[in-house]
Design a protein around this motif. Structure first.
Motif, PDB file in Angstrom:
ATOM      1  N   MET A 178       3.829   7.450   9.350  1.00 26.01           N
ATOM      2  CA  MET A 178       3.111   6.809   8.258  1.00 26.01           C
ATOM      3  C   MET A 178       3.045   7.728   7.043  1.00 26.01           C
ATOM      4  N   GLN A 179       2.953   9.019   7.259  1.00 27.03           N
ATOM      5  CA  GLN A 179       2.796   9.946   6.142  1.00 27.03           C
ATOM      6  C   GLN A 179       4.000   9.922   5.216  1.00 27.03           C
ATOM      7  N   VAL A 180       5.203   9.842   5.757  1.00 28.32           N
ATOM      8  CA  VAL A 180       6.408   9.824   4.918  1.00 28.32           C
ATOM      9  C   VAL A 180       6.457   8.533   4.114  1.00 28.32           C
ATOM     10  N   PHE A 181       6.201   7.394   4.770  1.00 32.21           N
ATOM     11  CA  PHE A 181       6.220   6.113   4.075  1.00 32.21           C
ATOM     12  C   PHE A 181       5.149   6.077   2.985  1.00 32.21           C
ATOM     13  N   GLU A 182       3.942   6.506   3.324  1.00 32.17           N
ATOM     14  CA  GLU A 182       2.847   6.506   2.352  1.00 32.17           C
ATOM     15  C   GLU A 182       3.172   7.408   1.161  1.00 32.17           C
ATOM     16  N   HIS A 183       3.734   8.569   1.422  1.00 27.91           N
ATOM     17  CA  HIS A 183       4.099   9.484   0.337  1.00 27.91           C
ATOM     18  C   HIS A 183       5.154   8.849  -0.571  1.00 27.91           C
ATOM     19  N   ASN A 184       6.186   8.251   0.019  1.00 27.64           N
ATOM     20  CA  ASN A 184       7.242   7.635  -0.789  1.00 27.64           C
ATOM     21  C   ASN A 184       6.725   6.470  -1.621  1.00 27.64           C
ATOM     22  N   LEU A 185       5.823   5.686  -1.063  1.00 28.72           N
ATOM     23  CA  LEU A 185       5.286   4.548  -1.798  1.00 28.72           C
ATOM     24  C   LEU A 185       4.341   4.987  -2.905  1.00 28.72           C
ATOM     25  N   THR A 186       3.436   5.908  -2.610  1.00 32.14           N
ATOM     26  CA  THR A 186       2.403   6.285  -3.573  1.00 32.14           C
ATOM     27  C   THR A 186       2.883   7.264  -4.634  1.00 32.14           C
ATOM     28  N   LYS A 187       3.877   8.048  -4.341  1.00 33.13           N
ATOM     29  CA  LYS A 187       4.358   9.048  -5.308  1.00 33.13           C
ATOM     30  C   LYS A 187       5.686   8.653  -5.948  1.00 33.13           C
ATOM     31  N   HIS A 188       6.648   8.284  -5.147  1.00 30.17           N
ATOM     32  CA  HIS A 188       7.999   8.031  -5.649  1.00 30.17           C
ATOM     33  C   HIS A 188       8.151   6.604  -6.198  1.00 30.17           C
ATOM     34  N   PHE A 189       7.814   5.609  -5.400  1.00 24.30           N
ATOM     35  CA  PHE A 189       8.003   4.206  -5.774  1.00 24.30           C
ATOM     36  C   PHE A 189       7.306   3.862  -7.083  1.00 24.30           C
ATOM     37  N   VAL A 190       6.042   4.216  -7.195  1.00 25.70           N
ATOM     38  CA  VAL A 190       5.239   3.854  -8.375  1.00 25.70           C
ATOM     39  C   VAL A 190       5.821   4.446  -9.647  1.00 25.70           C
ATOM     40  N   GLY A 200       6.705  -5.605   9.109  1.00 25.39           N
ATOM     41  CA  GLY A 200       5.371  -5.399   9.658  1.00 25.39           C
ATOM     42  C   GLY A 200       5.282  -4.302  10.703  1.00 25.39           C
ATOM     43  N   HIS A 201       6.231  -3.408  10.719  1.00 28.12           N
ATOM     44  CA  HIS A 201       6.179  -2.295  11.673  1.00 28.12           C
ATOM     45  C   HIS A 201       4.899  -1.509  11.453  1.00 28.12           C
ATOM     46  N   ARG A 202       4.321  -1.010  12.511  1.00 29.32           N
ATOM     47  CA  ARG A 202       3.015  -0.348  12.379  1.00 29.32           C
ATOM     48  C   ARG A 202       3.047   0.893  11.499  1.00 29.32           C
ATOM     49  N   SER A 203       4.225   1.465  11.275  1.00 24.86           N
ATOM     50  CA  SER A 203       4.304   2.622  10.381  1.00 24.86           C
ATOM     51  C   SER A 203       4.148   2.211   8.917  1.00 24.86           C
ATOM     52  N   HIS A 204       4.232   0.910   8.621  1.00 24.57           N
ATOM     53  CA  HIS A 204       4.094   0.416   7.247  1.00 24.57           C
ATOM     54  C   HIS A 204       2.723  -0.183   6.968  1.00 24.57           C
ATOM     55  N   VAL A 205       1.890  -0.301   7.982  1.00 27.99           N
ATOM     56  CA  VAL A 205       0.628  -1.015   7.832  1.00 27.99           C
ATOM     57  C   VAL A 205      -0.541  -0.055   8.093  1.00 27.99           C
ATOM     58  N   ALA A 206      -1.406   0.081   7.100  1.00 27.47           N
ATOM     59  CA  ALA A 206      -2.603   0.906   7.251  1.00 27.47           C
ATOM     60  C   ALA A 206      -3.639   0.452   6.229  1.00 27.47           C
ATOM     61  N   LEU A 207      -4.886   0.533   6.589  1.00 22.42           N
ATOM     62  CA  LEU A 207      -5.960   0.124   5.697  1.00 22.42           C
ATOM     63  C   LEU A 207      -5.969   0.957   4.420  1.00 22.42           C
ATOM     64  N   VAL A 208      -5.742   2.246   4.542  1.00 26.17           N
ATOM     65  CA  VAL A 208      -5.704   3.137   3.369  1.00 26.17           C
ATOM     66  C   VAL A 208      -4.618   2.682   2.399  1.00 26.17           C
ATOM     67  N   LEU A 209      -3.464   2.309   2.928  1.00 28.56           N
ATOM     68  CA  LEU A 209      -2.358   1.862   2.085  1.00 28.56           C
ATOM     69  C   LEU A 209      -2.679   0.525   1.416  1.00 28.56           C
ATOM     70  N   ALA A 210      -3.320  -0.371   2.136  1.00 25.50           N
ATOM     71  CA  ALA A 210      -3.702  -1.663   1.561  1.00 25.50           C
ATOM     72  C   ALA A 210      -4.711  -1.478   0.430  1.00 25.50           C
ATOM     73  N   GLU A 211      -5.658  -0.591   0.614  1.00 20.73           N
ATOM     74  CA  GLU A 211      -6.638  -0.317  -0.440  1.00 20.73           C
ATOM     75  C   GLU A 211      -5.969   0.321  -1.659  1.00 20.73           C
ATOM     76  N   TRP A 212      -5.061   1.252  -1.421  1.00 24.93           N
ATOM     77  CA  TRP A 212      -4.327   1.884  -2.518  1.00 24.93           C
ATOM     78  C   TRP A 212      -3.530   0.835  -3.290  1.00 24.93           C
ATOM     79  N   ALA A 213      -2.864  -0.066  -2.572  1.00 25.17           N
ATOM     80  CA  ALA A 213      -2.065  -1.111  -3.214  1.00 25.17           C
ATOM     81  C   ALA A 213      -2.947  -2.006  -4.086  1.00 25.17           C
TER      82      ALA A 213
END
Length: 78
Positions: free
Chosen positions: A1-13, A30-43
């Motif tokens: 999750m950390q790699v996906f979250e980092h790429n989405l929050t830092k690189h993608f944006v 919907g793989h569990r590595s892409h789904v997290a409450l923290v990520l949904a709130e950030w989005a």
């Protein structure tokens, strides 16, 4: 999750154009590595809509191929 979250929050944006007030749709498997409450709130805070497909089905559903690229390819080839 950390790699996906980092790429989405830092690189993608940083590479999405026109991010001032408009919303951005992100399609995710919907793989569990892409789904997290923290990520949904950030989005939500960043005007990003997360559309989560059922896990391990993106290769079958391929929403952009079905709705956008498929019809475009047929017109282009015609």
């Amino acid at each position: 999750m950390q790699v996906f979250e980092h790429n989405l929050t830092k690189h993608f944006v940083s590479f999405v154009p026109g991010r001032s007030d408009s919303k951005t749709l992100v399609l995710l498997d919907g793989h569990r590595s892409h789904v997290a409450l923290v990520l949904a709130e950030w989005a939500k805070q960043n005007n990003i809509i997360l559309f989560i497909l059922p896990a391990h089905t993106s290769h079958l559903l391929q929403p952009l191929d079905v709705a956008c690229y498929g019809p475009f390819q047929r017109l282009y080839n015609a």
